[in-house]
Scaffold this motif. Structure first.
Motif, short mmCIF file in Angstrom:
data_model
loop_
_atom_site.label_atom_id
_atom_site.label_comp_id
_atom_site.label_asym_id
_atom_site.label_seq_id
_atom_site.Cartn_x
_atom_site.Cartn_y
_atom_site.Cartn_z
N THR A 5 0.86 -1.18 0.00
CA THR A 5 0.00 0.00 0.00
C THR A 5 0.90 1.23 0.00
N LEU A 6 0.32 2.39 -0.29
CA LEU A 6 1.13 3.60 -0.33
C LEU A 6 1.70 3.91 1.06
N ASP A 7 0.94 3.64 2.11
CA ASP A 7 1.45 3.81 3.48
C ASP A 7 2.63 2.90 3.74
N GLU A 8 2.52 1.65 3.31
CA GLU A 8 3.64 0.71 3.49
C GLU A 8 4.85 1.15 2.67
N MET A 9 4.61 1.66 1.46
CA MET A 9 5.74 2.14 0.64
C MET A 9 6.46 3.28 1.34
N ASN A 10 5.70 4.20 1.95
CA ASN A 10 6.33 5.32 2.64
C ASN A 10 7.12 4.83 3.85
N LEU A 11 6.55 3.83 4.55
CA LEU A 11 7.25 3.25 5.69
C LEU A 11 8.55 2.58 5.22
N LEU A 12 8.46 1.86 4.12
CA LEU A 12 9.65 1.20 3.56
C LEU A 12 10.69 2.24 3.18
N MET A 13 10.25 3.35 2.56
CA MET A 13 11.18 4.39 2.15
C MET A 13 11.89 4.96 3.38
N HIS A 14 11.14 5.12 4.47
CA HIS A 14 11.72 5.62 5.71
C HIS A 14 12.76 4.62 6.24
N GLU A 15 12.43 3.35 6.20
CA GLU A 15 13.38 2.32 6.66
C GLU A 15 14.63 2.28 5.78
N LEU A 16 14.42 2.42 4.47
CA LEU A 16 15.58 2.47 3.56
C LEU A 16 16.46 3.66 3.89
N HIS A 17 15.82 4.78 4.21
CA HIS A 17 16.56 6.00 4.53
C HIS A 17 17.42 5.79 5.78
N VAL A 18 16.80 5.24 6.83
CA VAL A 18 17.52 5.03 8.10
C VAL A 18 18.66 4.03 7.90
N ILE A 19 18.37 2.92 7.24
CA ILE A 19 19.37 1.85 7.15
C ILE A 19 20.49 2.24 6.18
N SER A 20 20.13 2.91 5.10
CA SER A 20 21.17 3.40 4.20
C SER A 20 22.06 4.41 4.91
N SER A 21 21.46 5.31 5.69
CA SER A 21 22.27 6.31 6.43
C SER A 21 23.25 5.62 7.37
N VAL A 22 22.76 4.59 8.08
CA VAL A 22 23.62 3.86 9.01
C VAL A 22 24.77 3.19 8.26
N MET A 23 24.46 2.57 7.13
CA MET A 23 25.52 1.91 6.35
C MET A 23 26.52 2.94 5.82
N GLN A 24 26.02 4.11 5.38
CA GLN A 24 26.91 5.15 4.88
C GLN A 24 27.85 5.63 5.99
N THR A 56 15.06 14.83 0.75
CA THR A 56 14.32 15.01 2.00
C THR A 56 13.29 13.88 2.10
N LEU A 57 12.72 13.70 3.28
CA LEU A 57 11.74 12.62 3.45
C LEU A 57 10.51 12.89 2.57
N ASP A 58 10.11 14.15 2.44
CA ASP A 58 8.99 14.49 1.56
C ASP A 58 9.31 14.12 0.11
N GLU A 59 10.53 14.43 -0.31
CA GLU A 59 10.92 14.09 -1.69
C GLU A 59 10.98 12.57 -1.86
N MET A 60 11.45 11.85 -0.83
CA MET A 60 11.49 10.39 -0.92
C MET A 60 10.08 9.83 -1.09
N ASN A 61 9.13 10.37 -0.35
CA ASN A 61 7.76 9.89 -0.47
C ASN A 61 7.18 10.19 -1.86
N LEU A 62 7.53 11.37 -2.36
CA LEU A 62 7.09 11.74 -3.71
C LEU A 62 7.71 10.79 -4.74
N LEU A 63 8.98 10.50 -4.58
CA LEU A 63 9.66 9.57 -5.48
C LEU A 63 9.01 8.19 -5.40
#
Lengths: 144, 144
Positions: free
Chosen positions: A54-73, B54-61
């Motif tokens: 769902t779009l909510d799940e996609m946004n949640l996934l994007m947030h998780e990708l953001h956090v985990i990618s940041s940690v790996m970076q 940004t998180l907003d841009e990630m959601n848009l993407l």
């Protein structure tokens, strides 16, 4: 098995070591010491394509990708992150996060199909602790 | 150039044909008739990693990926979509969307580095029209 009947794919379970739970997704370490390589698996049954979320799940996934990618970076200082949902071999939806360096063994090609070498038990457990600590710190910072 | 100074990477410009604008991202057709292959480029300057958004841009993407992947799934009926942000060769942030079939020339491997064949001018323009029409229909449905 989760309440909705999610079961991790057998091939993914065999190739990886569990790191933790991000909320939506399981976090797995690919058992291949050639590259720092995590896999996120959204823990919902019957997912194949990103568009099955769902779009909510996609946004949640994007947030998780953001956090985990940041940690790996911050842990591995890659030249470039490779982030990909392929699924040609394992159909269960999963997303690769791979920290690439210009002196790694597949550079500049993608890493899939280029072979691998498992971690020793000690190295895997040290690395997983480092990742877990960094994730916990990042999540605490976000919550505060 | 956009107001924030975004300029499409020269290599991406050379390898692709413009399809349209999704809001955040430029939509490009990879000039390789071996696979239905689109590339999304968020039109903001100095992006390299997904985490530079940004998180907003990630959601848009994520929303744009959802729409464009859905359109590709309905047009090309792939066995699996491959969606990936690699960037080992071209550093400007760009996301590949590739409709894969079990009888395509690279299956089941990833397509990168497996060569390509350009479209004829007629075929490219017919395909781009099909994609543009399907995108317009999907966006209209979403808006209504």
């Amino acid at each position: 098995m989760t309440s909705d009947g999610f079961v991790l794919d057998a091939q993914l379970a065999q190739d990886t070591i569990p790191v933790g739970d991000a909320g939506l997704s399981r976090i797995l370490l690919m058992n291949n010491k050639l590259y720092p390589w995590l896999i996120l698996v959204p823990a919902r049954s019957d997912l194949v394509e990103l568009t099955d979320l769902t779009l909510d799940e996609m946004n949640l996934l994007m947030h998780e990708l953001h956090v985990i990618s940041s940690v790996m970076q911050s842990l591995f200082k890659p030249y470039k992150m490779n982030i990909a949902a392929l699924g040609n071999q394992v159909r269960q939806l999963h997303i690769h996060l791979i920290a690439r360096k210009q002196d790694d063994s597949a550079w500049p090609n993608p890493v899939w199909g280029t072979g691998g070498e498992p971690y020793s038990e000690v190295d895997a457990s040290l690395l997983i602790s480092r990742i877990q600590n960094a994730l916990a710190t990042t999540m605490q910072e976000e919550a505060s």
